[in-house]
Design an enzyme around this catalytic site. Structure first.
Site, PDB file in Angstrom:
ATOM      1  N   TRP A  30       0.865  -1.197   0.000  1.00  0.00           N
ATOM      2  CA  TRP A  30       0.000   0.000   0.000  1.00  0.00           C
ATOM      3  C   TRP A  30       0.895   1.237   0.000  1.00  0.00           C
ATOM      4  CZ3 TRP A  30      -5.086   2.062   0.968  1.00  0.00           C
ATOM      5  CH2 TRP A  30      -6.127   1.137   0.763  1.00  0.00           C
ATOM      6  N   CYS A  88       3.193   2.278   5.178  1.00  0.00           N
ATOM      7  CA  CYS A  88       2.755   3.678   5.216  1.00  0.00           C
ATOM      8  C   CYS A  88       1.229   3.691   5.298  1.00  0.00           C
ATOM      9  CB  CYS A  88       3.249   4.385   3.949  1.00  0.00           C
ATOM     10  SG  CYS A  88       2.564   6.037   3.793  1.00  0.00           S
ATOM     11  N   ILE A  90      -1.948   6.114   5.719  1.00  0.00           N
ATOM     12  CA  ILE A  90      -2.327   7.530   5.622  1.00  0.00           C
ATOM     13  C   ILE A  90      -3.782   7.683   6.052  1.00  0.00           C
ATOM     14  CG2 ILE A  90      -2.542   9.520   4.079  1.00  0.00           C
ATOM     15  CD1 ILE A  90      -0.305   8.271   2.373  1.00  0.00           C
ATOM     16  N   HIS A  96     -10.543   3.608   9.997  1.00  0.00           N
ATOM     17  CA  HIS A  96      -9.696   2.488   9.605  1.00  0.00           C
ATOM     18  C   HIS A  96      -8.231   2.705  10.007  1.00  0.00           C
ATOM     19  CE1 HIS A  96     -10.768  -1.022   7.278  1.00  0.00           C
ATOM     20  NE2 HIS A  96      -9.470  -1.155   7.078  1.00  0.00           N
ATOM     21  N   PHE A 121       9.604  -1.333  13.998  1.00  0.00           N
ATOM     22  CA  PHE A 121       8.379  -0.697  13.518  1.00  0.00           C
ATOM     23  C   PHE A 121       8.746   0.488  12.617  1.00  0.00           C
ATOM     24  CE2 PHE A 121       4.851   2.378  14.308  1.00  0.00           C
ATOM     25  CZ  PHE A 121       3.803   1.617  13.828  1.00  0.00           C
ATOM     26  N   ARG A 135       8.993  12.043   5.000  1.00  0.00           N
ATOM     27  CA  ARG A 135       9.702  11.063   5.848  1.00  0.00           C
ATOM     28  C   ARG A 135      10.231   9.865   5.060  1.00  0.00           C
ATOM     29  NH1 ARG A 135       6.235  14.104   8.182  1.00  0.00           N
ATOM     30  NH2 ARG A 135       6.500  14.757  10.352  1.00  0.00           N
TER      31      ARG A 135
HETATM   32  N1  RBF Z   1      -2.673  -0.476   4.227  1.00  0.00           N
HETATM   33  C1  RBF Z   1      -1.624   0.342   4.339  1.00  0.00           C
HETATM   34  O1  RBF Z   1      -0.491  -0.121   4.430  1.00  0.00           O
HETATM   35  N2  RBF Z   1      -1.814   1.705   4.375  1.00  0.00           N
HETATM   36  C2  RBF Z   1      -3.031   2.287   4.316  1.00  0.00           C
HETATM   37  O2  RBF Z   1      -3.117   3.514   4.328  1.00  0.00           O
HETATM   38  C3  RBF Z   1      -4.155   1.439   4.224  1.00  0.00           C
HETATM   39  N3  RBF Z   1      -5.399   1.950   4.211  1.00  0.00           N
HETATM   40  C4  RBF Z   1      -6.465   1.114   4.157  1.00  0.00           C
HETATM   41  C5  RBF Z   1      -7.762   1.638   4.170  1.00  0.00           C
HETATM   42  C6  RBF Z   1      -8.860   0.794   4.104  1.00  0.00           C
HETATM   43  C7  RBF Z   1     -10.231   1.388   4.132  1.00  0.00           C
HETATM   44  C8  RBF Z   1      -8.657  -0.616   4.005  1.00  0.00           C
HETATM   45  C9  RBF Z   1      -9.833  -1.557   3.947  1.00  0.00           C
HETATM   46  C10 RBF Z   1      -7.379  -1.136   4.003  1.00  0.00           C
HETATM   47  C11 RBF Z   1      -6.270  -0.290   4.058  1.00  0.00           C
HETATM   48  N4  RBF Z   1      -4.981  -0.814   4.050  1.00  0.00           N
HETATM   49  C12 RBF Z   1      -3.922   0.027   4.159  1.00  0.00           C
HETATM   50  C13 RBF Z   1      -4.747  -2.256   3.826  1.00  0.00           C
HETATM   51  C14 RBF Z   1      -4.589  -3.050   5.116  1.00  0.00           C
HETATM   52  O3  RBF Z   1      -3.307  -2.804   5.678  1.00  0.00           O
HETATM   53  C15 RBF Z   1      -4.705  -4.573   4.814  1.00  0.00           C
HETATM   54  O4  RBF Z   1      -3.820  -4.912   3.797  1.00  0.00           O
HETATM   55  C16 RBF Z   1      -6.111  -4.970   4.410  1.00  0.00           C
HETATM   56  O5  RBF Z   1      -7.050  -4.508   5.350  1.00  0.00           O
HETATM   57  C17 RBF Z   1      -6.221  -6.505   4.281  1.00  0.00           C
HETATM   58  O6  RBF Z   1      -5.945  -7.150   5.514  1.00  0.00           O
END
Ligand code: RBF
Length: 225
Positions: A30, A88, A90, A96, A121, A135
């Site tokens: 992500w 990361c 955001i 969430h 971490f 960062r």
């Molecule tokens: N994963 C990240 O690493 N960074 C994010 O900003 C992030 N935002 C998310 C927002 C939503 C609404 C969802 C559903 C997931 C997000 N994830 C994000 C993914 C999360 O870390 C993970 O991979 C999924 O929830 C599957 O377990």
């Protein structure tokens, strides 16, 4: 948490020599532009400290939430001294963000305490994309570099304690699961004890079917009847 305008990537302490260290870097996909920059910062810091390319193991996971599980699995199955988790998160419009950040931070802590190997971490938790860019090689340095430095310091500390520590490892054995096992077996073997172990009597009529034939479990007892 006052790190305002401070580029922490200028470490105050010396980076340990990592020539004998083996390290896993786990990277969330992500916000990959950011996490790739963190990964590159971590790799370059490790290599500068003498860690060989072959001893840096990079694993990708879909999102930050997956980092603790990946760290656990990698540390359990590979001979690595530490895991660096890079991600990361955001902030969006829903809560969430809080759930993911809490879970990842707690997850990393749990894994390192459970497996007794450092889990760093290196997850940016920012209010917007700009803060993340700042960062990941921007005006606040590169948190991937800091994470790598932290990993090296924590491996050094772990090795030092394991080599020089004067705590008797038997103490851990006695206080841990092996100790409980020893205690249980001592209780069973002690004829004067007052513990009542309910071991069920074998049922003389017990039988089962094998390949269509009835097999008596206690044929002798049955004959006596
Ligand atoms: N994963 C990240 O690493 N960074 C994010 O900003 C992030 N935002 C998310 C927002 C939503 C609404 C969802 C559903 C997931 C997000 N994830 C994000 C993914 C999360 O870390 C993970 O991979 C999924 O929830 C599957 O377990």
């Amino acid at each position: 948490m006052a790190a305002k305008n401070k580029n922490l990537s200028n470490f105050t302490s010396e980076t340990p020599n990592g020539k004998d260290y083996s390290i896993a870097i786990i990277v969330a996909e992500w916000n990959s532009e950011i996490t790739i920059a963190l990964r590159d910062g971590a790799i370059s810091t490790l290599q500068k400290a003498g860690v060989s390319k072959d001893n840096i193991h990079v694993h990708l996971v879909p999102g930050s939430y997956e980092l603790p599980y990946a760290a656990y699995t990698v540390l359990q199955n590979y001979n690595v001294d530490a895991a660096i988790c890079l991600g990361c998160v955001i902030q969006g419009e829903t809560p969430h963000f809080d759930y993911i950040c809490q879970a990842v931070a707690k997850g990393c802590m749990d894994v390192q305490l459970q497996l007794k190997r450092p889990v760093v971490f290196g997850v940016l938790t920012t209010l917007n994309y700009q803060q993340a860019e700042d960062r990941a090689g921007g005006k606040h340095g590169n948190k991937g570099e800091e994470a790598a430095h932290t990993a090296l310091k924590m491996i050094q500390l772990t090795h030092l304690c394991e080599e020089k520590g004067d705590r008797d490892p038997m103490l851990d054995a006695i206080n841990g699961p092996l100790g409980s096992l020893l205690l249980q077996s001592a209780m069973v073997n002690d004829e004067d004890d007052n513990f009542d172990f309910d071991i069920e009597e074998e049922d003389p009529d017990e039988s089962y079917f094998a390949k269509g034939k009835k097999v008596e479990l206690n044929p002798k007892k049955k004959k006596k009847k």
